[in-house]
Design an enzyme around this catalytic site. Structure first.
Site, PDB file in Angstrom:
ATOM      1  N   SER A  43      39.427  71.733  29.401  1.00  0.00           N
ATOM      2  CA  SER A  43      39.882  71.746  28.012  1.00  0.00           C
ATOM      3  C   SER A  43      41.174  70.978  27.782  1.00  0.00           C
ATOM      4  O   SER A  43      41.455  70.591  26.660  1.00  0.00           O
ATOM      5  CB  SER A  43      40.034  73.185  27.532  1.00  0.00           C
ATOM      6  OG  SER A  43      40.855  73.922  28.411  1.00  0.00           O
ATOM      7  N   HIS A  57      33.307  73.754  26.372  1.00  0.00           N
ATOM      8  CA  HIS A  57      33.574  72.498  25.654  1.00  0.00           C
ATOM      9  C   HIS A  57      32.432  71.503  25.761  1.00  0.00           C
ATOM     10  O   HIS A  57      32.550  70.388  25.273  1.00  0.00           O
ATOM     11  CB  HIS A  57      34.855  71.846  26.181  1.00  0.00           C
ATOM     12  CG  HIS A  57      36.088  72.416  25.565  1.00  0.00           C
ATOM     13  ND1 HIS A  57      36.467  72.144  24.268  1.00  0.00           N
ATOM     14  CD2 HIS A  57      37.021  73.267  26.047  1.00  0.00           C
ATOM     15  CE1 HIS A  57      37.595  72.778  23.998  1.00  0.00           C
ATOM     16  NE2 HIS A  57      37.950  73.481  25.051  1.00  0.00           N
ATOM     17  N   LYS A 100      33.223  76.961  19.424  1.00  0.00           N
ATOM     18  CA  LYS A 100      33.640  75.556  19.391  1.00  0.00           C
ATOM     19  C   LYS A 100      32.601  74.728  18.640  1.00  0.00           C
ATOM     20  O   LYS A 100      32.548  74.802  17.425  1.00  0.00           O
ATOM     21  CB  LYS A 100      33.947  75.093  20.806  1.00  0.00           C
ATOM     22  CG  LYS A 100      35.233  75.777  21.276  1.00  0.00           C
ATOM     23  CD  LYS A 100      35.650  75.511  22.678  1.00  0.00           C
ATOM     24  CE  LYS A 100      37.005  76.176  22.907  1.00  0.00           C
ATOM     25  NZ  LYS A 100      37.158  76.744  24.226  1.00  0.00           N
TER      26      LYS A 100
HETATM   27  C1  PLP Z   1      37.827  77.941  24.584  1.00  0.00           C
HETATM   28  C2  PLP Z   1      37.385  78.258  25.951  1.00  0.00           C
HETATM   29  C3  PLP Z   1      36.988  79.546  26.276  1.00  0.00           C
HETATM   30  C4  PLP Z   1      37.143  80.687  25.318  1.00  0.00           C
HETATM   31  O1  PLP Z   1      36.219  80.633  24.279  1.00  0.00           O
HETATM   32  P1  PLP Z   1      36.468  81.509  22.955  1.00  0.00           P
HETATM   33  O2  PLP Z   1      35.115  81.660  22.394  1.00  0.00           O
HETATM   34  O3  PLP Z   1      37.404  80.733  22.104  1.00  0.00           O
HETATM   35  O4  PLP Z   1      37.064  82.800  23.402  1.00  0.00           O
HETATM   36  C5  PLP Z   1      36.500  79.772  27.545  1.00  0.00           C
HETATM   37  N1  PLP Z   1      36.407  78.773  28.455  1.00  0.00           N
HETATM   38  C6  PLP Z   1      36.819  77.517  28.176  1.00  0.00           C
HETATM   39  C7  PLP Z   1      36.703  76.451  29.220  1.00  0.00           C
HETATM   40  C8  PLP Z   1      37.327  77.216  26.919  1.00  0.00           C
HETATM   41  O5  PLP Z   1      37.743  75.999  26.649  1.00  0.00           O
END
Ligand code: PLP
Length: 394
Positions: free
Chosen positions: A182, A210, A241
């Protein structure tokens, strides 16, 4: 009387002196390609709304319809009386999409990772984890109380070496990596990791937060991207996302999912999604299949914007995806760049230690499918202008 929380104030003052104190930006419109933050219309390069689904008419309509029919809350945790038909439909839909037997949806991606890692492993077990894995994986690993071995970023050979050292040592082994990282936007070395896991009898787990909706056929993620179907027994994704709503999920065998129904603590002890969330997510999976041009636009925009940044002389690191960092070194510089960009009508946030390594502070950008070329040109112009003023580029 002394204040036992005085240390918090001292810490905040120190952050302000160091220029790393961050005020929350307040979003006063929908999250979209252009949004209003703190009273200012800006090009939004700071969301994970890759496909522009946060405001998609079909998702809105599904959510509104669900509110009308089923109300606003589920009333309980999944294991008591909070499993609605919509939740089961969504899990089936995601399992189909990911080409696996079954799926469990959590309240967030964070809950999915933390709940799953801590449920699958225990005190006698081993977790082999990329040094840049997401915080929710790290927290899940700590909660499990398993022994944690960290391998250098994307170094599948090093992961294999750790696994080899553990050959014959008792306990289960979990090899775990983000699909897309990320902070740098680079892709995990899944083929090498999968091979190492198979060679040493480890469980392979990939967090595709992602990459779902971004990579692979119709956005099926990194496992599809690399052609590794059937070889990654624990697949995590998020609904927060590219899907544009909220939630996380784990995909795998029916046994894995039923085990998590019984043992994953966020599933057992935290209330399930409101019906509107589940319904909007369901609609999002329809849109993914009906509007493939969104993913194409996302990649076209990514290529265009990244080329513009590189041409202007910025360091975009190892990015291979729509996450494009602009690496500037010191956290102070990153925050100055972010503030300058905001003045010029662009939202992109500065990220420093401890979220990224010292000396690797950056402004992180994420373009979406719905940004226009004109918006991207304006954003690039703002980067050039502020970057020159701060001496980051010439
Ligand atoms: C954003 C993210 C999460 C968390 O996801 P949410 O639904 O926002 O809690 C978990 N793992 C990775 C790699 C992320 O980028």
């Amino acid at each position: 009387m002394s204040n036992p929380l005085a240390y918090l104030h001292d810490q905040l003052e120190e952050w302000k002196r160091d220029g790393v104190y961050q005020r929350l930006r307040i979003l006063q419109s929908a999250s979209a390609a252009e949004s209003r933050f703190d009273g200012k219309e800006v090009i939004n390069l700071a969301s994970n709304n890759y496909l522009g689904l946060t405001t998609h008419p079909k998702l809105r309509e599904a959510a509104v319809e669900a509110v009308k029919r089923f109300g606003v809350g589920s009333g309980a945790v999944r294991t008591i009386s909070g499993t609605m038909a919509l939740h089961m439909q969504l899990e089936e839909r995601i399992a189909d999409f990911k080409n696996v037997e079954a799926c469990v949806v959590f309240q967030s991606g964070f809950a999915a990772n933390a709940g799953t890692v801590s449920a699958l492993l225990g005190l006698e077990d081993h977790i082999i984890s990329d040094e840049l894995n997401h915080a929710s994986i790290i927290d899940g690993a700590r909660l499990s109380r398993a022994k944690i071995r960290v391998f250098p970023h994307k170094d599948a050979a090093a992961a294999g070496k750790i696994l080899a050292e553990l050959d014959g040592v008792s306990g289960k082994k979990l090899l775990i990596s983000d699909g897309v990282f990320s902070m740098d936007g680079d892709i995990g070395p899944l083929p090498g990791l999968v091979e190492a896991a198979e060679r040493h009898g480890a469980i392979m787990m990939v967090d595709d937060a992602h990459s779902s909706g971004v990579l692979g056929k119709a956005g099926r993620g990194t496992i599809d991207h690399f052609g590794l179907h059937g070889r990654v027994p624990v697949q995590v994704g998020t609904l927060s996302k590219a899907i544009g709503v909220l939630g996380g999920y784990v995909c795998g065998s029916r046994d894995l999912i039923e085990f998590l129904y019984h043992r994953a603590r966020p599933f057992l002890f935290s209330t399930s999604h409101p019906p509107a969330v589940a319904a909007a997510c369901l609609a999002a999976f329809d849109v993914l299949e009906q509007e493939p041009e969104r993913i194409q636009n996302l990649w076209d925009n990514t290529k265009y914007f990244k080329q513009g940044l590189v041409a202007a002389g910025f360091d975009t690191g190892m990015s291979e995806t729509p996450i494009t960092p602009v690496i500037v070194g010191e956290a102070k510089t990153a925050h100055a760049l972010s503030n300058g960009l905001f003045e010029e009508g662009v939202l992109a946030l500065g990220i420093g230690f401890p979220t990224v390594a010292k000396g690797k502070a950056r402004v992180r950008t994420i373009v979406t499918a719905t940004h226009t070329r004109e918006e991207l040109d304006r954003a690039l112009e703002a980067f050039r202008k502020v970057g020159r003023k701060l001496g980051i580029v010439v």
